[in-house]
Scaffold this active site. Structure first.
Site, PDB file in Angstrom:
ATOM      1  N   LYS A 188       0.841  -1.206   0.000  1.00 24.19           N
ATOM      2  CA  LYS A 188       0.000   0.000   0.000  1.00 24.19           C
ATOM      3  C   LYS A 188       0.877   1.257   0.000  1.00 24.19           C
ATOM      4  O   LYS A 188       2.088   1.181   0.181  1.00 24.19           O
ATOM      5  CB  LYS A 188      -0.917   0.022   1.216  1.00 24.19           C
ATOM      6  CG  LYS A 188      -1.676  -1.264   1.462  1.00 24.19           C
ATOM      7  CD  LYS A 188      -2.899  -1.434   0.599  1.00 24.19           C
ATOM      8  CE  LYS A 188      -3.593  -2.726   0.982  1.00 24.19           C
ATOM      9  NZ  LYS A 188      -4.722  -3.068   0.151  1.00 24.19           N
TER      10      LYS A 188
HETATM   11  C1  LIG Z   1      -5.514  -4.205   0.772  1.00 22.56           C
HETATM   12  C2  LIG Z   1      -6.976  -4.196   0.713  1.00 22.56           C
HETATM   13  C3  LIG Z   1      -7.758  -4.558   1.823  1.00 22.56           C
HETATM   14  C4  LIG Z   1      -7.211  -4.944   3.183  1.00 22.56           C
HETATM   15  O1  LIG Z   1      -6.188  -5.797   3.153  1.00 22.56           O
HETATM   16  P1  LIG Z   1      -5.426  -6.303   4.479  1.00 22.56           P
HETATM   17  O2  LIG Z   1      -4.405  -7.176   3.866  1.00 22.56           O
HETATM   18  O3  LIG Z   1      -6.407  -7.019   5.312  1.00 22.56           O
HETATM   19  O4  LIG Z   1      -4.864  -5.113   5.182  1.00 22.56           O
HETATM   20  C5  LIG Z   1      -9.125  -4.473   1.699  1.00 22.56           C
HETATM   21  N1  LIG Z   1      -9.712  -4.093   0.567  1.00 22.56           N
HETATM   22  C6  LIG Z   1      -9.008  -3.735  -0.520  1.00 22.56           C
HETATM   23  C7  LIG Z   1      -9.737  -3.272  -1.738  1.00 22.56           C
HETATM   24  C8  LIG Z   1      -7.609  -3.793  -0.495  1.00 22.56           C
HETATM   25  O5  LIG Z   1      -6.908  -3.465  -1.578  1.00 22.56           O
END
Ligand SMILES: *Cc1c(COP(=O)(O)O)cnc(C)c1O
Length: 382
Positions: free
Chosen positions: A183
């Protein structure tokens, strides 16, 4: 094997390392001041009253569902073109995801399709800023308000994005960020729920901490008032988050520059469909995903991805449709053809190497390799 130019790479500097070491030296490794500092940095940035740090974006989405009272018998409208957590979190509480097709330009849900999907059972909309694009968010919110349902903004891919004067995270009744290493900013694993709703924030603080009633310091540590979870974020993770938040503007700027270089590079290539951003929106670049022109098939796309890996360049098909995942097909009986735009888009998308600090040289190498694989596919055809 690690690609020479990987798909993604976290941007960790000495500041992050020092911050984590400071926590280790402090002796306070969980439930402490660093998490609170991280929460207030995110809340201020997004422009909301409350931020509740948690162990992942998925955990945050789960708490949002529980906090809004969504449960068995309820329908929740969402997108089939997303990372699976946005839909799985609806299943966690026994509700039913109702998928609607996407807009082929923004890749977010088609707002008209959202409104058309509302039934008396609809309790909420889970809106995802796909790849960091805030397009249509204010429309979804207007639809939710008109029909007196809730909007959960899955802004896990959109920290720093905005539309007009509203930041990602502030469109929904509740928003959720994720801090997985790919992210915009990372805590290794982590998430953050944001909201202006005092009661919801307090409730989620309790859910995060085993359902304890003393989330704000009142009552007994051993009074468990509801079914809760351990969704806490450790001080080590929070320290990473604080250091990353302090560099957020520079991180976003560097990512925008990397994206801009790709865009300029591919502008004249009619076989590559570039991301489209409306003029009122500020994109926060999560990944750099292009789409092959309509004549390309899924097999050709997959061969291009494999070819890039053979040349040590990261690439991935983002995202395979959620409704076509084996678990969803089995449970709900979905089949290809139900969401034609999402399916057609997802068969032709390719995520290219993208991360803060991707050098001009490595980006150029990735772009050249991609174009070489494209031209090979064209040769096979003729
Ligand atoms: C990254 C992401 C999440 C959450 O991911 P985690 O790995 O649980 O932190 C949720 N929704 C979307 C659209 C994502 O890209």
């Amino acid at each position: 094997m690690v690609d020479e130019v990987p798909l993604s790479r976290p941007d960790v500097t000495g500041a992050e390392i020092e911050a984590v070491l400071d926590v280790l030296r402090s002796g306070r490794l969980s439930i402490g001041p660093v998490q609170e500092e991280f929460e207030s940095l995110v809340a201020r940035r997004v422009g909301v009253r409350h931020a509740v740090a948690c162990s992942s974006g998925t955990a945050g989405l789960h708490m949002a569902m529980v906090g809004l009272g969504i449960g068995p018998g309820d329908e929740v409208i969402t997108t089939p073109f997303s990372f699976i957590a946005s839909s799985n979190s609806i299943l966690f509480v026994g509700a039913k995801p109702v998928f609607v097709d996407i807009d082929p330009s923004s890749l977010n849900m088609n707002p008209d399709a959202v409104e058309a999907a509302i039934t008396p059972r609809t309790k909420a909309i889970v809106a995802v800023e796909t790849f960091g694009n805030p397009r249509h968010m204010e429309r979804y919110r207007a639809i939710a308000d008109k029909h007196e349902i809730r909007m959960i903004e899955d802004c896990c891919e959109a920290l720093g994005a905005s539309h007009k004067r509203t930041s990602a995270g502030a469109f929904g009744h509740v928003g959720v960020f994720g801090f997985y290493p790919n992210k915009q900013i990372t805590t290794g694993e982590g998430g953050m729920l944001v909201t202006d709703d005092d009661r919801l924030a307090e409730f989620c603080r309790s859910l995060r901490n085993q359902g304890r009633g003393n989330a704000s310091g009142t009552g007994s540590w051993f009074a468990f008032e509801r079914l809760g979870y351990n969704y806490r974020m450790s001080e080590l993770h929070a320290a990473l988050g604080v250091a990353q938040m302090r560099r957020l503007d520079s991180i976003l700027q560097q990512r925008a520059m990397v994206a801009e270089r790709y865009i300029e590079r591919f502008l004249d290539n009619s076989e590559i469909i570039l991301p489209s951003i409306d003029s009122d929106s500020r994109m926060s670049w999560f990944v750099f995903v292009v789409r092959l022109a309509h004549e390309y098939t899924e097999e050709e796309r997959d061969r291009i991805v494999e070819g890039m890996h053979r040349h040590d360049v990261g690439a991935a098909p983002y995202f395979p449709c959620i409704h076509l995942q084996p678990f969803y097909r089995e449970r709900f009986g979905y089949a290809p053809g139900q969401f034609p735009i999402a399916e057609s888009v997802s068969q032709r998308t390719i995520a290219l190497p993208f991360y803060t600090g991707l050098s001009r040289r490595d980006g150029e190498f990735a772009a050249q390799t991609f174009e070489l694989m494209l031209s090979r596919e064209n040769l096979r055809r003729t």
